[in-house]
Design a protein around this motif. Structure first.
Motif, PDB file in Angstrom:
ATOM      1  N   THR A 229      28.848   0.287  38.564  1.00 42.30           N
ATOM      2  CA  THR A 229      30.215   0.016  38.627  1.00 42.30           C
ATOM      3  C   THR A 229      31.411   1.253  38.611  1.00 42.30           C
ATOM      4  O   THR A 229      31.897   0.432  39.016  1.00 42.30           O
ATOM      5  CB  THR A 229      29.990  -1.118  37.792  1.00 42.30           C
ATOM      6  OG1 THR A 229      31.417  -2.262  38.385  1.00 42.30           O
ATOM      7  CG2 THR A 229      30.247  -0.810  36.488  1.00 42.30           C
TER       8      THR A 229
ATOM      9  N   MET B 167      35.212   1.322  44.104  1.00 42.22           N
ATOM     10  CA  MET B 167      34.813   0.390  46.050  1.00 42.22           C
ATOM     11  C   MET B 167      35.021   2.005  46.678  1.00 42.22           C
ATOM     12  O   MET B 167      35.370   3.032  46.218  1.00 42.22           O
ATOM     13  CB  MET B 167      36.127   0.412  46.738  1.00 42.22           C
ATOM     14  CG  MET B 167      36.516   0.004  48.377  1.00 42.22           C
ATOM     15  SD  MET B 167      35.596  -1.792  47.959  1.00 42.22           S
ATOM     16  CE  MET B 167      37.065  -2.974  47.866  1.00 42.22           C
TER      17      MET B 167
ATOM     18  N   LYS C 148      37.172  -1.485  38.358  1.00 47.20           N
ATOM     19  CA  LYS C 148      37.655  -3.014  39.058  1.00 47.20           C
ATOM     20  C   LYS C 148      38.228  -3.961  37.865  1.00 47.20           C
ATOM     21  O   LYS C 148      38.397  -4.552  38.076  1.00 47.20           O
ATOM     22  CB  LYS C 148      37.125  -3.389  40.294  1.00 47.20           C
ATOM     23  CG  LYS C 148      37.726  -1.470  41.409  1.00 47.20           C
ATOM     24  CD  LYS C 148      38.867  -2.357  42.241  1.00 47.20           C
ATOM     25  CE  LYS C 148      39.024  -1.514  42.763  1.00 47.20           C
ATOM     26  NZ  LYS C 148      39.360  -0.520  43.128  1.00 47.20           N
TER      27      LYS C 148
ATOM     28  N   TYR D 172      30.082  -9.220  57.317  1.00 44.96           N
ATOM     29  CA  TYR D 172      30.833  -7.573  56.387  1.00 44.96           C
ATOM     30  C   TYR D 172      29.968  -7.211  57.331  1.00 44.96           C
ATOM     31  O   TYR D 172      28.789  -7.425  57.835  1.00 44.96           O
ATOM     32  CB  TYR D 172      29.555  -7.179  55.250  1.00 44.96           C
ATOM     33  CG  TYR D 172      29.762  -7.657  53.173  1.00 44.96           C
ATOM     34  CD1 TYR D 172      31.148  -7.368  54.032  1.00 44.96           C
ATOM     35  CD2 TYR D 172      29.285  -9.145  52.929  1.00 44.96           C
ATOM     36  CE1 TYR D 172      31.908  -7.667  51.994  1.00 44.96           C
ATOM     37  CE2 TYR D 172      29.934  -9.864  51.785  1.00 44.96           C
ATOM     38  CZ  TYR D 172      31.583  -8.799  51.890  1.00 44.96           C
ATOM     39  OH  TYR D 172      31.934  -9.271  49.885  1.00 44.96           O
TER      40      TYR D 172
ATOM     41  N   GLY E 179      25.592  -8.283  52.636  1.00 47.29           N
ATOM     42  CA  GLY E 179      26.526  -7.288  51.538  1.00 47.29           C
ATOM     43  C   GLY E 179      24.753  -5.857  51.673  1.00 47.29           C
ATOM     44  O   GLY E 179      23.896  -6.926  51.198  1.00 47.29           O
TER      45      GLY E 179
ATOM     46  N   ARG F 103      23.336  -3.746  48.924  1.00 48.91           N
ATOM     47  CA  ARG F 103      22.779  -2.484  47.710  1.00 48.91           C
ATOM     48  C   ARG F 103      21.844  -1.877  47.321  1.00 48.91           C
ATOM     49  O   ARG F 103      20.523  -1.981  48.517  1.00 48.91           O
ATOM     50  CB  ARG F 103      22.830  -3.651  46.693  1.00 48.91           C
ATOM     51  CG  ARG F 103      23.797  -4.476  46.482  1.00 48.91           C
ATOM     52  CD  ARG F 103      25.238  -3.839  46.008  1.00 48.91           C
ATOM     53  NE  ARG F 103      26.099  -5.092  45.999  1.00 48.91           N
ATOM     54  CZ  ARG F 103      27.084  -5.187  46.612  1.00 48.91           C
ATOM     55  NH1 ARG F 103      26.810  -4.952  47.490  1.00 48.91           N
ATOM     56  NH2 ARG F 103      28.317  -5.744  46.783  1.00 48.91           N
TER      57      ARG F 103
ATOM     58  N   ASP G 109      33.737  -8.135  45.498  1.00 42.80           N
ATOM     59  CA  ASP G 109      32.426  -7.098  45.805  1.00 42.80           C
ATOM     60  C   ASP G 109      32.309  -6.632  46.705  1.00 42.80           C
ATOM     61  O   ASP G 109      33.892  -6.876  48.509  1.00 42.80           O
ATOM     62  CB  ASP G 109      31.621  -8.273  46.454  1.00 42.80           C
ATOM     63  CG  ASP G 109      30.670  -9.314  46.128  1.00 42.80           C
ATOM     64  OD1 ASP G 109      29.892  -8.724  44.505  1.00 42.80           O
ATOM     65  OD2 ASP G 109      29.604  -9.814  46.069  1.00 42.80           O
ATOM     66  N   VAL G 110      31.923  -5.370  47.054  1.00 47.92           N
ATOM     67  CA  VAL G 110      31.710  -4.194  47.775  1.00 47.92           C
ATOM     68  C   VAL G 110      31.211  -4.775  49.101  1.00 47.92           C
ATOM     69  O   VAL G 110      29.900  -5.337  48.568  1.00 47.92           O
ATOM     70  CB  VAL G 110      31.679  -3.125  47.391  1.00 47.92           C
ATOM     71  CG1 VAL G 110      32.851  -2.588  46.580  1.00 47.92           C
ATOM     72  CG2 VAL G 110      30.775  -2.744  47.130  1.00 47.92           C
ATOM     73  N   SER G 111      31.723  -4.335  50.141  1.00 43.82           N
ATOM     74  CA  SER G 111      30.359  -4.448  51.280  1.00 43.82           C
ATOM     75  C   SER G 111      28.588  -3.707  51.424  1.00 43.82           C
ATOM     76  O   SER G 111      28.268  -4.084  51.354  1.00 43.82           O
ATOM     77  CB  SER G 111      30.803  -4.197  52.952  1.00 43.82           C
ATOM     78  OG  SER G 111      30.653  -3.459  53.696  1.00 43.82           O
TER      79      SER G 111
ATOM     80  N   CYS H  77      26.794  -0.620  49.148  1.00 39.77           N
ATOM     81  CA  CYS H  77      26.682  -0.072  48.132  1.00 39.77           C
ATOM     82  C   CYS H  77      25.463   0.920  47.872  1.00 39.77           C
ATOM     83  O   CYS H  77      24.215   0.160  46.956  1.00 39.77           O
ATOM     84  CB  CYS H  77      27.317  -0.578  46.956  1.00 39.77           C
ATOM     85  SG  CYS H  77      26.892   0.504  45.104  1.00 39.77           S
TER      86      CYS H  77
END
Ligand code: NAD
Ligand code: UD1
Length: 336
Positions: A126, A130, A145, A221, A228, A230, A294-296, A298
């Motif tokens: 984290t 981004m 963030k 996304y 998403g 991950r 949330d990010v698209s 990671c």
């Protein structure tokens, strides 16, 4: 070695305790049980075959820490203790800074006065915020963030300054990606209080019938299937990464940072499919709005840990889903 595990009764710490004991180390746990259960200690005893010393206490209690470090002749600390819910950290930032940052400063004071200057610290992906590019390597700029992420970054900065001030410190930050799964015994695993925030624990609750369906937070996304992506890592691989980092820092003064991930991205729909296949269950889905923050995508570049720690995640997403379910079924029975 004699190793203190702060937060060792928690999800990741308990798995690390098993791996460290199996490697012949003497493990001492210190935990205030704000997010874990005392029963984990009996379950750990069943796995490792002997009781592990555990002190119930808070890392903000410097005097207690000093006594524990002395009494157990601690040589190194794995620092897992911390609060970790992003949403809660936005509601109660002071609690997060007090517990995570204040607690770490208290621990470091106690360590310094006992001349214990070796630490493996639980950081998080984290801290990258981004992603500017993927896969994320350790040189990626940090830009947390939310208060939880900032508490991790502040601790990294404090540890970096400390190591710069005194070359006797040996410190590693391990930036975890998405730990999931459980020990193969099904005795320990992730058991969050209330409704889980994270994907795999949520799926497990749906499979148990405690929650009606999984909310998929967005299917628009720019990823292969729109959901998403991950980097999920089996908690036993993560635990083994701690042993590797512990060995590494013995010879390595200063600070070193490693991503611990699988290096592979998986989407929400893929995880659901694998969970269903592995556990012959059906997970009802509802696609909802994206979750704020949330990010698209990671996922980690893990070459640094491969090369320097001689460590690599070997367990598959199938293993993660199977072991999660094995733990959940066992645990449900144990709680009935
Ligand atoms: P967890 O909540 O299961 O374990 C943390 C343990 O620390 C708990 O047993 C809790 O009771 C204890 N604790 C908290 N504050 C304490 C204090 N002041 N004094 C003593 N004990 C205290 O969490 P986890 O998933 O095992 O995470 C361990 C560490 O890894 C945390 O620092 C977390 O921020 C970090 N991390 C976790 C994840 C994840 O997805 N699980 C990802 C990245 C980083
Ligand atoms: C979350 C935290 C992050 C923390 C990480 C590991 C947030 C905003 N981020 O990240 O700080 O380091 O956990 O603990 O909380 N998903 C669903 N439905 C759900 C739950 C999740 O679709 O009910 C999706 C998410 O949108 C995401 C993926 O599943 O695409 C994984 O989510 P999650 O397990 O919460 O992990 P992170 O988003 O990586």
């Amino acid at each position: 070695m004699n190793i203190l595990l702060t937060g060792g009764a928690g999800y990741i710490g308990s798995h690390a305790a098993v791996v460290l004991c199996a490697a012949g180390h003497n493990v001492v746990i210190l935990d205030n049980f704000c997010n874990s259960q005392h029963s984990v200690l009996d379950r750990l005893t069943k796995i490792v075959g002997k009781p592990m010393p555990c002190i119930e206490g808070d890392i903000r209690d410097t005097l207690l820490l000093e006594k524990v470090l002395k009494d157990y002749k601690i040589e190194t600390v794995m620092h897992f203790a911390g609060l970790k819910a992003v949403g809660e950290s936005v509601q109660n930032p002071l609690d997060y800074f007090d517990n995570n940052v204040g607690g770490t400063i208290s621990l470091l004071h106690a360590m310094r006065s006992n001349n214990v200057k070796s630490m493996v610290f639980s950081s998080s992906a984290t801290v990258y915020g981004m992603p500017n590019y993927l896969p994320l390597d350790e040189a990626h700029p940090t830009q947390a963030k939310n208060p939880y992420g900032r508490s991790k970054l502040h601790i990294e900065e404090i540890l970096t300054d400390l190591a710069a001030s005194d070359p006797a410190w040996h410190i590693s930050f391990l930036r975890y990606f998405n730990p999931v799964g459980a020990h193969e015994s099904g005795l320990i695993g992730e058991d969050p209080n209330g409704i889980p925030n994270n994907l795999v624990p949520y799926i497990a609750q749906v499979a148990l019938g405690r929650l009606p369906h999984l909310n998929v937070y967005g299917d628009d996304y720019p990823t292969a299937d729109g959901s998403g992506v991950r980097d999920y890592i089996h908690v036993m691989d993560l635990a083994e990464g701690h042993l590797a980092a512990l060995n590494y820092i013995q010879q390595q003064p200063g600070v070193c940072v490693f991503n611990l991930g699988s290096g592979k991205g998986s989407s929400v729909f893929e995880v659901v499919k694998v969970f269903e296949n592995e556990n012959a269950s059906s997970i009802p889905l509802k696609v909802t709005m994206r979750r704020i923050g949330d990010v698209s995508e990671c996922y980690a570049k893990v070459d640094k840990a491969n090369i320097h720690l001689n460590w690599k995640a070997t367990r598959t997403l199938q293993d993660m889903c199977r072991s999660t379910w094995n733990f959940q079924k066992n645990h449900k029975c144990a709680n009935q």
